[in-house]
Design an enzyme around this catalytic site. Structure first.
Site, PDB file in Angstrom:
ATOM      1  N   ARG A 100       0.865  -1.193   0.000  1.00 14.58           N
ATOM      2  CA  ARG A 100       0.000   0.000   0.000  1.00 14.58           C
ATOM      3  C   ARG A 100       0.897   1.238   0.000  1.00 14.58           C
ATOM      4  O   ARG A 100       1.709   1.411   0.906  1.00 14.58           O
ATOM      5  CB  ARG A 100      -0.897  -0.027   1.243  1.00 14.58           C
ATOM      6  N   HIS A 145      -3.135  10.836   0.618  1.00  9.18           N
ATOM      7  CA  HIS A 145      -2.642  10.601   1.989  1.00  9.18           C
ATOM      8  C   HIS A 145      -2.075  11.932   2.507  1.00  9.18           C
ATOM      9  O   HIS A 145      -0.854  12.093   2.652  1.00  9.18           O
ATOM     10  CB  HIS A 145      -1.580   9.498   1.985  1.00  9.18           C
ATOM     11  N   GLU A 190      -7.429   8.388   6.503  1.00 12.59           N
ATOM     12  CA  GLU A 190      -7.637   8.969   7.832  1.00 12.59           C
ATOM     13  C   GLU A 190      -8.256  10.368   7.842  1.00 12.59           C
ATOM     14  O   GLU A 190      -7.586  11.368   8.120  1.00 12.59           O
ATOM     15  CB  GLU A 190      -6.316   8.981   8.611  1.00 12.59           C
ATOM     16  N   ASN A 332      -7.713   1.706   9.910  1.00  9.43           N
ATOM     17  CA  ASN A 332      -6.393   1.927  10.503  1.00  9.43           C
ATOM     18  C   ASN A 332      -6.594   1.902  12.013  1.00  9.43           C
ATOM     19  O   ASN A 332      -7.408   2.659  12.538  1.00  9.43           O
ATOM     20  CB  ASN A 332      -5.834   3.302  10.113  1.00  9.43           C
ATOM     21  N   TYR A 334      -4.576   1.642  15.909  1.00  8.76           N
ATOM     22  CA  TYR A 334      -3.315   1.676  16.670  1.00  8.76           C
ATOM     23  C   TYR A 334      -3.486   1.367  18.147  1.00  8.76           C
ATOM     24  O   TYR A 334      -2.737   0.600  18.712  1.00  8.76           O
ATOM     25  CB  TYR A 334      -2.611   3.031  16.477  1.00  8.76           C
ATOM     26  N   GLU A 406      -3.843  -0.300   8.239  1.00 14.58           N
ATOM     27  CA  GLU A 406      -2.656   0.106   9.021  1.00 14.58           C
ATOM     28  C   GLU A 406      -2.764  -0.448  10.433  1.00 14.58           C
ATOM     29  O   GLU A 406      -3.845  -0.449  11.030  1.00 14.58           O
ATOM     30  CB  GLU A 406      -2.543   1.630   9.153  1.00 14.58           C
TER      31      GLU A 406
HETATM   32  C1  NOJ Z   1      -1.493   6.930  10.417  1.00 10.17           C
HETATM   33  C2  NOJ Z   1      -1.063   7.584   9.153  1.00 10.17           C
HETATM   34  O1  NOJ Z   1      -1.828   7.140   8.078  1.00 10.17           O
HETATM   35  C3  NOJ Z   1       0.418   7.461   8.880  1.00 10.17           C
HETATM   36  O2  NOJ Z   1       0.744   8.440   7.943  1.00 10.17           O
HETATM   37  C4  NOJ Z   1       1.200   7.584  10.166  1.00 10.17           C
HETATM   38  O3  NOJ Z   1       2.570   7.601   9.930  1.00 10.17           O
HETATM   39  C5  NOJ Z   1       0.827   6.429  11.067  1.00 10.17           C
HETATM   40  N1  NOJ Z   1      -0.582   6.465  11.347  1.00 10.17           N
HETATM   41  C6  NOJ Z   1       1.560   6.409  12.395  1.00 10.17           C
HETATM   42  O4  NOJ Z   1       1.241   7.525  13.119  1.00 10.17           O
END
Ligand code: NOJ
Length: 511
Positions: A100, A145, A190, A332, A334, A406
């Site tokens: 990607r 992006h 995002e 995405n 985290y 992600e």
């Molecule tokens: C989300 C973003 O899409 C990416 O650009 C960023 O580096 C990562 N998260 C980590 O923060």
């Protein structure tokens, strides 16, 4: 008889032990695609080469040289504009199904508009795509992006409703240039970070810091822009190119800090404000923003003396235009946070006199220090939050297929990234738990293939499974332990918690 009872007891104890011990080896379901990701501004460099013009990150990092904590920028970054062949070697070493990456708008359209197409930019992405396909690696292409043309920002960027057409036309050019070979498209990466962080705060470009106003204008235009690209693809390109197109939304999970009604409501509200406002209009049956946003922002706006809600209304034709415009849910993810609301939060927010996104959702959040598993506190390790989020998506949105676009952990450097290895094992296992219960997960993406420009954190926070030496002009990339582990996961299609790679064997001997 006594022997039989003994036997049954042994079986029962063995069963209890098996249930309680986390499984050491987990099998991945057939068909789950595995890959890794980057984004143009974060890795390409070549910021003004071969006809590329300025985008909002070029502009911000040049006019405010210490926007990033280490006063760095993406002018050269990992120099993938020149070293893309090495990137593809890395992907081959790993054995991924897909890569990607994103396209830089101003590398293709230097005037921002389709009147001029920059052939050198087209050549670069053609080479990248063709080389990937040569090795059987599917390109998953993010059309946008974050690196908006600076010129469009000067015209208001995502707060100007014209952007729906600007972005739609850019996307049309991209489909017609590369859609004969690209089968998977991400329209926008995002939205929350673009609107809330870029327009509502100064965390990201364009750093407008107009919370509770510019961010909500951005939300509506962004959703319409995404839908515009989706419909263009659906009507003009899908009949011939037959690919998939979706949006990638960043969703952290917010868990009630206690079981009081206030905290349960607080966590619900924060989830809606952080990502429900993008997810609901696209994936719910009814479309439109979640009710809680319309109600709360409407009431707060009235109290503050506005004549209309600061959240621009979506008309029925717009609701219909946006609803259903994503073939899969690009997710995405985290980390996780606790959310609460009580007398002290009320006191805190009563001091806010100006419009503010935080005061609109009216809750506070925190993370536990013990969730930190390495040196960085950017991404905290809470795999159960991933499981809860996937379960919520399954139940709430009719088991929509999810493409995890992600997932990753930041470190502060070094090749023996045991913290990242633990993170990936824990998060992938949590994903498998959700799959076992019926979630349809079709892809999983490691962020990131290599260390890159981490926005405000510059090069201080490293997300790469390959380390990049930023002091060396050749930008050598070296696999970390996590790259070896990910490679083994892909090869064996299992997560083996005990697997210890031999890092003295070069990755390249494998392919
Ligand atoms: C989300 C973003 O899409 C990416 O650009 C960023 O580096 C990562 N998260 C980590 O923060």
């Amino acid at each position: 008889m006594r022997g039989q009872t003994f036997f049954l007891i042994v079986i029962f104890i063995a069963f209890v032990i098996c249930k309680r011990t986390p499984r050491k080896v987990r099998r991945l379901p057939d068909g789950l695609l595995l890959g890794s990701a980057t984004a143009a501004y974060q890795v390409e460099g070549g910021w003004n080469e071969d006809g590329k013009t300025e985008n909002i990150y070029d502009h911000l990092t040049h006019t405010d040289p210490c926007f990033a904590v280490d006063c760095s920028n993406g002018d050269v970054a990992a120099n993938s504009y020149h070293f893309y062949k090495r990137d593809i070697e890395m992907l081959r070493e790993l054995g991924v199904d897909f890569y990607r990456f994103s396209i830089s708008w101003t590398r293709i359209l230097p005037t921002s508009f389709p009147d001029t197409i920059n052939q050198a930019g087209v050549d670069y992405y053609n080479k990248l795509i063709d080389e990937l396909l040569m090795y059987n690696i599917q390109p998953v292409v993010t059309i946008f992006h974050w690196d908006l043309p600076q010129k469009l920002q000067e015209l208001g960027g995502w707060t100007n409703p014209q952007i729906v057409e600007w972005y739609g036309n850019y996307a049309r050019v991209i489909f017609s240039l590369f859609g004969d070979r690209v089968q998977h498209w991400v329209t926008i990466n995002e939205p929350q970070q673009i609107c809330q962080w870029g327009y509502g705060s100064s965390e990201l470009a364009p750093a407008l810091n107009l919370s509770g106003e510019a961010d909500y204008m951005c939300v509506k235009n962004l959703l319409l822009g995404h839908a515009r690209a989706y419909h263009i693809y659906d009507e003009e390109f899908r009949p011939i190119q037959d690919g998939t197109i979706f949006i990638s939304i960043s969703c952290d999970w917010y868990e009630p800090a206690s079981d009081t009604d206030e905290d349960i409501q607080a966590a619900y509200d924060v989830n809606q404000f952080m990502w429900g406002l993008y997810v609901h209009p696209i994936f719910s049956k009814r479309g439109d923003y979640p009710d809680v946003l319309k109600k709360r922002i409407g009431e707060m706006s009235k109290k503050q003396g506005f004549l209309d809600s600061r959240l621009p209304e979506m008309w029925q034709d717009e609701i219909d235009y946006i609803q259903g415009t994503s073939d899969v849910f690009g997710l995405n993810h985290y980390s996780t946070h606790y959310a609460y609301r009580n007398a002290s939060t009320a006191k805190y927010f009563s001091q806010f006199t100006k419009p503010s996104f935080e005061a609109d959702y009216d809750a506070l959040t925190y993370q536990l220090p013990e969730w930190q598993i390495g040196k960085s506190n950017l991404t905290m390790y809470v795999p159960w939050g991933f499981y809860k989020l996937l379960t919520y998506i399954r139940k709430q949105f009719d088991n929509v297929p999810v493409f995890v676009s992600e997932n990753g952990l930041a470190t502060h450097g070094g090749l023996k990234d045991d913290d990242r290895v633990a993170y990936y094992r824990g998060y992938m296992a949590a994903m498998l738990d959700a799959i076992d219960e019926g979630s349809k997960i079709i892809g999983y993406t490691v962020w990131s293939l290599m260390d890159n420009f981490e926005w405000k954190h510059g090069y201080t926070e490293r997300y790469g499974i390959y380390q990049v030496d930023y002091k060396n002009p050749a930008r050598p990339r070296i696999p970390r332990k996590s790259a070896y582990v990910f490679k083994e996961i892909i090869r064996s299609r299992t997560i083996d918690m005990n697997y210890k790679p031999d890092m003295s064997i070069p990755m390249s001997v494998y392919y």
